[in-house]
Design an enzyme around this catalytic site. Sequence first.
Site, PDB file in Angstrom:
ATOM      1  N   GLY A   1       9.643   5.325  -0.442  1.00  9.78           N
ATOM      2  CA  GLY A   1      10.288   6.569  -0.555  1.00  9.78           C
ATOM      3  C   GLY A   1      10.589   6.853  -1.902  1.00  9.78           C
ATOM      4  O   GLY A   1      11.205   8.035  -2.493  1.00  9.78           O
ATOM      5  N   GLY A   2      10.967   5.765  -3.007  1.00  8.97           N
ATOM      6  CA  GLY A   2      11.149   5.941  -4.341  1.00  8.97           C
ATOM      7  C   GLY A   2      12.402   6.398  -4.580  1.00  8.97           C
ATOM      8  O   GLY A   2      12.869   7.020  -5.837  1.00  8.97           O
TER       9      GLY A   2
ATOM     10  N   ALA B   1       7.715  -3.715 -10.427  1.00  6.08           N
ATOM     11  CA  ALA B   1       8.230  -4.700 -11.085  1.00  6.08           C
ATOM     12  C   ALA B   1       7.361  -4.911 -12.264  1.00  6.08           C
ATOM     13  O   ALA B   1       7.925  -5.556 -13.388  1.00  6.08           O
ATOM     14  CB  ALA B   1       8.544  -6.083 -10.136  1.00  6.08           C
TER      15      ALA B   1
ATOM     16  N   HIS C   1       9.383  -5.161   4.408  1.00  3.41           N
ATOM     17  CA  HIS C   1       9.695  -5.692   2.852  1.00  3.41           C
ATOM     18  C   HIS C   1      10.092  -7.327   3.524  1.00  3.41           C
ATOM     19  O   HIS C   1      10.852  -7.569   4.152  1.00  3.41           O
ATOM     20  CB  HIS C   1      10.964  -5.138   2.462  1.00  3.41           C
ATOM     21  CG  HIS C   1      11.516  -5.823   1.206  1.00  3.41           C
ATOM     22  ND1 HIS C   1      11.261  -4.869  -0.130  1.00  3.41           N
ATOM     23  CD2 HIS C   1      12.172  -6.999   0.904  1.00  3.41           C
ATOM     24  CE1 HIS C   1      11.717  -5.684  -0.959  1.00  3.41           C
ATOM     25  NE2 HIS C   1      12.280  -6.853  -0.497  1.00  3.41           N
TER      26      HIS C   1
ATOM     27  N   ALA D   1      15.495  -1.918  -3.166  1.00  8.93           N
ATOM     28  CA  ALA D   1      14.258  -2.616  -3.555  1.00  8.93           C
ATOM     29  C   ALA D   1      14.107  -1.927  -4.960  1.00  8.93           C
ATOM     30  O   ALA D   1      13.577  -2.551  -5.854  1.00  8.93           O
ATOM     31  CB  ALA D   1      13.348  -2.191  -2.604  1.00  8.93           C
TER      32      ALA D   1
ATOM     33  N   GLU E   1       9.569  -7.910  -5.219  1.00  7.67           N
ATOM     34  CA  GLU E   1       9.499  -8.401  -3.792  1.00  7.67           C
ATOM     35  C   GLU E   1       8.850  -9.882  -3.972  1.00  7.67           C
ATOM     36  O   GLU E   1       9.322 -10.513  -2.739  1.00  7.67           O
ATOM     37  CB  GLU E   1       8.594  -7.496  -3.059  1.00  7.67           C
ATOM     38  CG  GLU E   1       8.833  -7.590  -1.626  1.00  7.67           C
ATOM     39  CD  GLU E   1       8.188  -6.650  -0.696  1.00  7.67           C
ATOM     40  OE1 GLU E   1       7.830  -5.633  -1.219  1.00  7.67           O
ATOM     41  OE2 GLU E   1       7.898  -7.021   0.516  1.00  7.67           O
TER      42      GLU E   1
ATOM     43  N   ASN F   1       3.237  -1.505  -3.412  1.00  8.14           N
ATOM     44  CA  ASN F   1       4.229  -0.869  -2.573  1.00  8.14           C
ATOM     45  C   ASN F   1       4.919   0.112  -3.241  1.00  8.14           C
ATOM     46  O   ASN F   1       5.330   1.088  -2.483  1.00  8.14           O
ATOM     47  CB  ASN F   1       4.917  -2.151  -1.809  1.00  8.14           C
ATOM     48  CG  ASN F   1       3.964  -2.719  -0.662  1.00  8.14           C
ATOM     49  OD1 ASN F   1       3.181  -2.100  -0.384  1.00  8.14           O
ATOM     50  ND2 ASN F   1       4.684  -3.750  -0.142  1.00  8.14           N
ATOM     51  N   THR F   2       5.437  -0.062  -4.362  1.00 10.22           N
ATOM     52  CA  THR F   2       6.339   0.901  -5.125  1.00 10.22           C
ATOM     53  C   THR F   2       5.805   2.297  -5.194  1.00 10.22           C
ATOM     54  O   THR F   2       6.619   3.256  -4.570  1.00 10.22           O
ATOM     55  CB  THR F   2       6.277   0.218  -6.707  1.00 10.22           C
ATOM     56  OG1 THR F   2       6.748  -0.925  -6.608  1.00 10.22           O
ATOM     57  CG2 THR F   2       7.188   1.253  -7.272  1.00 10.22           C
TER      58      THR F   2
ATOM     59  N   ARG G   1      18.939  -1.689   8.455  1.00  7.22           N
ATOM     60  CA  ARG G   1      17.728  -1.486   8.894  1.00  7.22           C
ATOM     61  C   ARG G   1      17.284  -2.427   9.994  1.00  7.22           C
ATOM     62  O   ARG G   1      16.664  -1.976  11.096  1.00  7.22           O
ATOM     63  CB  ARG G   1      16.691  -1.557   7.819  1.00  7.22           C
ATOM     64  CG  ARG G   1      16.813  -0.433   6.841  1.00  7.22           C
ATOM     65  CD  ARG G   1      15.891  -0.442   5.948  1.00  7.22           C
ATOM     66  NE  ARG G   1      15.964   0.889   5.111  1.00  7.22           N
ATOM     67  CZ  ARG G   1      15.072   1.185   3.939  1.00  7.22           C
ATOM     68  NH1 ARG G   1      14.336   0.266   3.550  1.00  7.22           N
ATOM     69  NH2 ARG G   1      15.338   2.172   3.472  1.00  7.22           N
TER      70      ARG G   1
HETATM   71  P1  ADP Z   1       7.079  -4.668  -6.590  1.00  5.47           P
HETATM   72  O1  ADP Z   1       7.895  -3.840  -5.616  1.00  5.47           O
HETATM   73  O2  ADP Z   1       7.731  -6.086  -6.369  1.00  5.47           O
HETATM   74  O3  ADP Z   1       6.635  -4.405  -7.910  1.00  5.47           O
HETATM   75  P2  ADP Z   1       4.513  -4.060  -5.678  1.00  5.47           P
HETATM   76  O4  ADP Z   1       3.797  -4.014  -4.019  1.00  5.47           O
HETATM   77  O5  ADP Z   1       4.875  -2.603  -6.019  1.00  5.47           O
HETATM   78  O6  ADP Z   1       5.552  -5.002  -5.669  1.00  5.47           O
HETATM   79  O7  ADP Z   1       3.534  -4.271  -6.534  1.00  5.47           O
HETATM   80  C1  ADP Z   1       2.751  -5.632  -6.622  1.00  5.47           C
HETATM   81  C2  ADP Z   1       1.591  -5.483  -7.200  1.00  5.47           C
HETATM   82  O8  ADP Z   1       0.860  -6.643  -7.468  1.00  5.47           O
HETATM   83  C3  ADP Z   1       0.530  -4.639  -6.250  1.00  5.47           C
HETATM   84  O9  ADP Z   1      -0.015  -3.497  -7.125  1.00  5.47           O
HETATM   85  C4  ADP Z   1      -0.627  -5.642  -5.958  1.00  5.47           C
HETATM   86  O10 ADP Z   1      -1.754  -5.222  -5.811  1.00  5.47           O
HETATM   87  C5  ADP Z   1      -0.393  -6.600  -7.062  1.00  5.47           C
HETATM   88  N1  ADP Z   1      -1.172  -7.842  -6.555  1.00  5.47           N
HETATM   89  C6  ADP Z   1      -0.797  -8.701  -5.561  1.00  5.47           C
HETATM   90  N2  ADP Z   1      -1.681  -9.905  -5.616  1.00  5.47           N
HETATM   91  C7  ADP Z   1      -2.194  -9.844  -6.920  1.00  5.47           C
HETATM   92  C8  ADP Z   1      -3.077 -10.740  -7.624  1.00  5.47           C
HETATM   93  N3  ADP Z   1      -3.199 -12.136  -6.916  1.00  5.47           N
HETATM   94  N4  ADP Z   1      -3.303 -10.515  -8.621  1.00  5.47           N
HETATM   95  C9  ADP Z   1      -3.165  -9.305  -9.375  1.00  5.47           C
HETATM   96  N5  ADP Z   1      -2.324  -8.353  -8.732  1.00  5.47           N
HETATM   97  C10 ADP Z   1      -1.843  -8.597  -7.498  1.00  5.47           C
END
Ligand code: ADP
Length: 653
Positions: A189-190, A157, A590, A634, A619, A184-185, A478
């Site tokens: 599974g992408g 995101a 999730h 997602a 998310e 998490n992206t 799920r």
């Molecule tokens: P989404 O699928 O919504 O993009 P992800 O889990 O793929 O969510 O990505 C969220 C990212 O935000 C992760 O890389 C995580 O390390 C980062 N993150 C979480 N908390 C913080 C924070 N306090 N400051 C900077 N980055 C953060």
Amino acid sequence: MKNNAFRGLIVGLACVGIAAAALVGCGTTDSAGTAAYTPGTYTAVGQGNFGDVEVSVTFSATKIVSITVGEHGETPGLSDPALEGIPAAIVKGQTLAVDTVSGATHSSEAVLSAVADCVKQAGGDVEALKAKKGAKAAKGARIEKSADVVIVGGGGAGLAAAVSAAQSGAKVVLIEKAAALGGNTIRSGGVQNAVDPARQKAVKMTAPLIGDLKSILDAKEADFGEFAPVVATLKGQIRDYLASGSDVLFDSVELHMYHSYIGGKRVDLKGQEIHGELALVRTLAEGSPKAIEWLESLGLKFNDGIGTVLGALWPRTHSNTKPVGTGYVTVLSETAAKLGVEIMLETKAEELLVEKGRVVGVKATKADGAPVVLRASKGVVMATGGFGANPEMRAKYNTYWPSMPLSMPTTNTADATGDGIVMGEKAGAKLVGMGFIQLMPSSHPVSGALSGGLWGSAETQVFVNKQGKRFVNEYAERDVLASAALKQTDGIFYIICDQDSAGNPQPGSKNGWGDDVDTLIRNHDVYKADTLAGLEEQLGMPAGSLQAEIAKYNGYIASGTDPDFGKRNFGAPLVKPPFYATIRSPSVHHTMGGLAIDASARVLDASGKAIPGFYAAGEVTGGIHAGNRLGGNAIADIMVFGRIAGASAASSK
Ligand code: ADP
């Protein structure tokens, strides 16, 4: 074939500048206080996520001179910070007291243990090196920056928002708390659900899918609340489709919305009902095909085949040519770099700066402790992901699962701790749907990871318990699957495949996650036998149980009905040896709740008003998936709303 991506990666001596004074400071020491290695290059292996990680270490008489990471099966992109960062830290500090990299713990441990083995082979003192702290990095100086748009979080995101804001002409800074982008992206599974008339043309309609459509014709619109007009339009589309006599798969934006609505409409343990918000669900379904075109324009190649990822409810799931979620992260981060987006890694946002009711920036801290203040003239986009890796926060909010032990494993990166939800709430944001947490039914029973198994599209999957019996419609949502799985002995089940539904693996093959299949079989993550009787024996199931169950299931495929569990969409019969069983159990996947947003990705306050300067996507937000997210929705969410959030922030006044 192992992944040779890191073959030849050498981390050289970083102590050169202090070499003259470094006999003690830059090497382990013998009892007389001088370093003590038998010079030479030694090789050892450590256990990574997917088998051996080979490491070679070169020693002088006094120092660890260089470390080379050789063959390994770790996932490209995901393991980079560990396979590059850990050797660098060891050489720089001449120490084994190096922290593992969050999100790449097993890869880190593999390198550390292999280097320890090499130290031992070279006659060094492993325990002394483990006790020896490297030179503590000095706290960095305060950093202050200004941009039009500041993005917090470098998963899908955040990266989509960064590219989109930069494409809209904004000066963008993105901060990420981990040592690498992806969140998490990159571990997902992408796969992405999208209505796609061109690619879906190749999918034939089946009698059970027609049955599904006909059952929608019987639905009462009044039961769908604000979604009633969507169902009315959908019914018209279905009638036209059935009248046309087409044998090509039917799909439409309204059918995607319908599935997202029924998949997400749930009642929690307190009797509170939730369903997806109409405007957000429409934005998702309409935006996902456009997001695919956008990603293609940036260089991501999608495969032609359309499948159904587990819990997607309809064949509209797209995959791309890169492993797991790496394609999105690579393409978006490369594009962001080209567009001049500044990316600050190891920078953790702590607090939003709010002035006169407007979000004007972020306070953060670098890994070395340096304070960071980022001012955003147009807006801040929160994209910090969910809180699946924060057991206390899960326990605080969960109102859906009767039991969710703190120890329950997760598919998530350790960084998914809900920071953005806490910061957003403090800045006045409303939270929605926080009690609803998705368990991924088919996760590794120990690590909780999604990876480490063999299976195909949802209709081809067969779940059996330890008694060799099916227990659920494998094409269901799920939460239905996870709830059923948790009721089986030890919460364990097996996904059964034949050679075809397993994707025709050959010796040396990798699965979709890049896991080496032979290693999975050696480690008993996957069982393989020439006959179902052999599989049954390996799994300790009652004699004849699995054989009888699969024979019965193959009969259901032939008749197109499943009187046991009502499965309506099937793959081919499981007849082609060898047969495979992947051991699985539910884990936290999730978190559906989060910051309330509108269709322009503006964050809303308790009264439903947009908070000036504040945007969010992915998310960290709530309201789209409601009680249960569809598999494949997602990635659609993060690409659609990430893109909208970036553009909205860039155009803010
Ligand atoms: P989404 O699928 O919504 O993009 P992800 O889990 O793929 O969510 O990505 C969220 C990212 O935000 C992760 O890389 C995580 O390390 C980062 N993150 C979480 N908390 C913080 C924070 N306090 N400051 C900077 N980055 C953060």
